[in-house]
Design a protein around this motif. Structure first.
Motif, PDB file in Angstrom:
ATOM      1  N   ALA A   1      22.056 -20.376  28.394  1.00 48.14           N
ATOM      2  CA  ALA A   1      22.239 -18.707  29.058  1.00 48.14           C
ATOM      3  C   ALA A   1      20.869 -18.123  29.176  1.00 48.14           C
ATOM      4  O   ALA A   1      20.647 -17.483  30.244  1.00 48.14           O
ATOM      5  N   TRP A   2      19.824 -18.094  28.218  1.00 45.78           N
ATOM      6  CA  TRP A   2      18.473 -17.620  28.294  1.00 45.78           C
ATOM      7  C   TRP A   2      17.694 -18.355  29.555  1.00 45.78           C
ATOM      8  O   TRP A   2      17.229 -17.550  30.278  1.00 45.78           O
ATOM      9  N   SER A   3      18.171 -19.431  29.665  1.00 47.31           N
ATOM     10  CA  SER A   3      17.403 -20.417  30.814  1.00 47.31           C
ATOM     11  C   SER A   3      18.012 -19.683  32.008  1.00 47.31           C
ATOM     12  O   SER A   3      17.104 -19.648  32.944  1.00 47.31           O
ATOM     13  N   LYS A   4      19.228 -19.571  32.063  1.00 48.23           N
ATOM     14  CA  LYS A   4      19.780 -19.119  33.637  1.00 48.23           C
ATOM     15  C   LYS A   4      19.261 -17.736  33.737  1.00 48.23           C
ATOM     16  O   LYS A   4      19.214 -17.167  34.941  1.00 48.23           O
TER      17      LYS A   4
ATOM     18  N   VAL B   1      15.106 -24.875  27.357  1.00 45.61           N
ATOM     19  CA  VAL B   1      14.100 -23.993  27.197  1.00 45.61           C
ATOM     20  C   VAL B   1      13.022 -24.480  28.117  1.00 45.61           C
ATOM     21  O   VAL B   1      12.425 -23.564  28.586  1.00 45.61           O
ATOM     22  N   ILE B   2      12.806 -25.858  28.459  1.00 44.66           N
ATOM     23  CA  ILE B   2      11.860 -26.239  29.539  1.00 44.66           C
ATOM     24  C   ILE B   2      12.087 -25.593  30.674  1.00 44.66           C
ATOM     25  O   ILE B   2      11.492 -25.074  31.487  1.00 44.66           O
ATOM     26  N   ARG B   3      13.500 -25.679  30.960  1.00 47.27           N
ATOM     27  CA  ARG B   3      13.910 -25.117  32.346  1.00 47.27           C
ATOM     28  C   ARG B   3      13.760 -23.704  32.465  1.00 47.27           C
ATOM     29  O   ARG B   3      13.091 -22.993  33.510  1.00 47.27           O
ATOM     30  N   ALA B   4      13.881 -22.797  31.394  1.00 45.46           N
ATOM     31  CA  ALA B   4      13.609 -21.327  31.288  1.00 45.46           C
ATOM     32  C   ALA B   4      11.985 -21.199  31.574  1.00 45.46           C
ATOM     33  O   ALA B   4      11.576 -20.380  32.433  1.00 45.46           O
ATOM     34  N   TYR B   5      11.245 -22.037  31.056  1.00 45.48           N
ATOM     35  CA  TYR B   5       9.873 -21.773  31.458  1.00 45.48           C
ATOM     36  C   TYR B   5       9.530 -22.295  32.895  1.00 45.48           C
ATOM     37  O   TYR B   5       8.881 -21.844  33.511  1.00 45.48           O
ATOM     38  N   ALA B   6      10.165 -23.379  33.392  1.00 44.71           N
ATOM     39  CA  ALA B   6      10.002 -23.795  34.821  1.00 44.71           C
ATOM     40  C   ALA B   6      10.429 -22.897  35.761  1.00 44.71           C
ATOM     41  O   ALA B   6       9.746 -22.542  36.790  1.00 44.71           O
TER      42      ALA B   6
ATOM     43  N   PRO C   1      11.569 -11.382  32.127  1.00 48.01           N
ATOM     44  CA  PRO C   1      10.408 -12.199  31.616  1.00 48.01           C
ATOM     45  C   PRO C   1      10.103 -12.670  30.292  1.00 48.01           C
ATOM     46  O   PRO C   1       9.616 -13.626  29.950  1.00 48.01           O
ATOM     47  N   SER C   2      11.172 -12.143  29.499  1.00 50.35           N
ATOM     48  CA  SER C   2      11.421 -12.631  28.149  1.00 50.35           C
ATOM     49  C   SER C   2      12.084 -13.551  27.733  1.00 50.35           C
ATOM     50  O   SER C   2      12.140 -14.290  26.583  1.00 50.35           O
ATOM     51  N   ALA C   3      12.826 -14.035  28.843  1.00 53.12           N
ATOM     52  CA  ALA C   3      13.849 -15.069  28.403  1.00 53.12           C
ATOM     53  C   ALA C   3      13.497 -16.552  27.843  1.00 53.12           C
ATOM     54  O   ALA C   3      14.004 -16.916  26.843  1.00 53.12           O
ATOM     55  N   PRO C   4      12.331 -17.079  28.627  1.00 53.74           N
ATOM     56  CA  PRO C   4      11.791 -18.336  27.974  1.00 53.74           C
ATOM     57  C   PRO C   4      11.372 -18.255  26.511  1.00 53.74           C
ATOM     58  O   PRO C   4      11.548 -19.036  25.900  1.00 53.74           O
ATOM     59  N   GLN C   5      10.771 -17.132  26.170  1.00 55.58           N
ATOM     60  CA  GLN C   5      10.080 -16.932  24.847  1.00 55.58           C
ATOM     61  C   GLN C   5      11.413 -16.703  23.839  1.00 55.58           C
ATOM     62  O   GLN C   5      11.470 -17.397  22.575  1.00 55.58           O
ATOM     63  N   ARG C   6      12.433 -15.930  24.344  1.00 50.36           N
ATOM     64  CA  ARG C   6      13.471 -15.869  23.582  1.00 50.36           C
ATOM     65  C   ARG C   6      14.150 -16.967  23.221  1.00 50.36           C
ATOM     66  O   ARG C   6      14.582 -17.487  22.160  1.00 50.36           O
ATOM     67  N   ALA C   7      14.409 -18.124  24.418  1.00 51.51           N
ATOM     68  CA  ALA C   7      15.062 -19.319  24.197  1.00 51.51           C
ATOM     69  C   ALA C   7      14.211 -20.069  23.216  1.00 51.51           C
ATOM     70  O   ALA C   7      14.593 -20.987  22.257  1.00 51.51           O
TER      71      ALA C   7
END
Length: 149
Positions: A84-87, A118-123, A93-99
């Motif tokens: 969910a965070w990744s999507k 999590v990798i996808r969130a950063y990507a 902007p905070s989603a990758p760090q939260r994940a």
């Protein structure tokens, strides 16, 4: 019966209704302490899944509430919230760090899908260094990456 009813509403995108049914169940359980009314991993997973389609923050809140009722999240429940965070990453902007924080706090062993979310969130945000660092962590200490990872 409650879990099945919640599941039906969840499949139709009605997260508020799913939450309302769970809250009703929790009230009845708190009042009676009837073990047949005690929510389990499946009950909480339905509400987490329902919210994960609309609000990563709300899904994460329910992930936290599980422990209040003696239910330990499993890798599937955690990964639902991570996804969910990744999507949400393209708009938050905070989603990758939260994940990433959730990944670090998991009370069970993360699997390939957990890391991949999590990798996808950063990507999604073009943060290649962070994504690569997690991939390298997987290669040395984690589960085996798959083609999607």
């Amino acid at each position: 019966a409650y879990t099945n009813l919640m599941h039906v509403y969840g499949r139709h995108g009605q997260a508020e209704r799913v939450e309302s049914i769970l809250q009703d169940l929790l009230e009845k359980y708190n009042h009676s302490k009837d073990p047949s009314l005690q929510p389990n991993i499946h009950t909480f997973s339905v509400v987490v899944s329902a919210w994960s389609r609309r609000s990563a923050k709300r899904a994460e809140q329910w992930l936290s509430k599980m422990r209040d009722y003696g239910v330990e999240p499993n890798v599937i429940t955690y990964t639902t919230v991570l996804s969910a965070w990744s999507k949400q990453a393209p708009n938050d902007p905070s989603a990758p760090q939260r994940a990433h924080d959730i990944l670090r706090q998991m009370s069970c062993q993360p699997n390939t899908r957990s890391y991949t979310a999590v990798i996808r969130a950063y990507a999604e945000q073009g943060r290649a260094k962070e994504a690569q660092a997690l991939l390298e962590e997987m290669l040395h200490h984690g589960p085996t990456p798959d083609v999607y990872t």
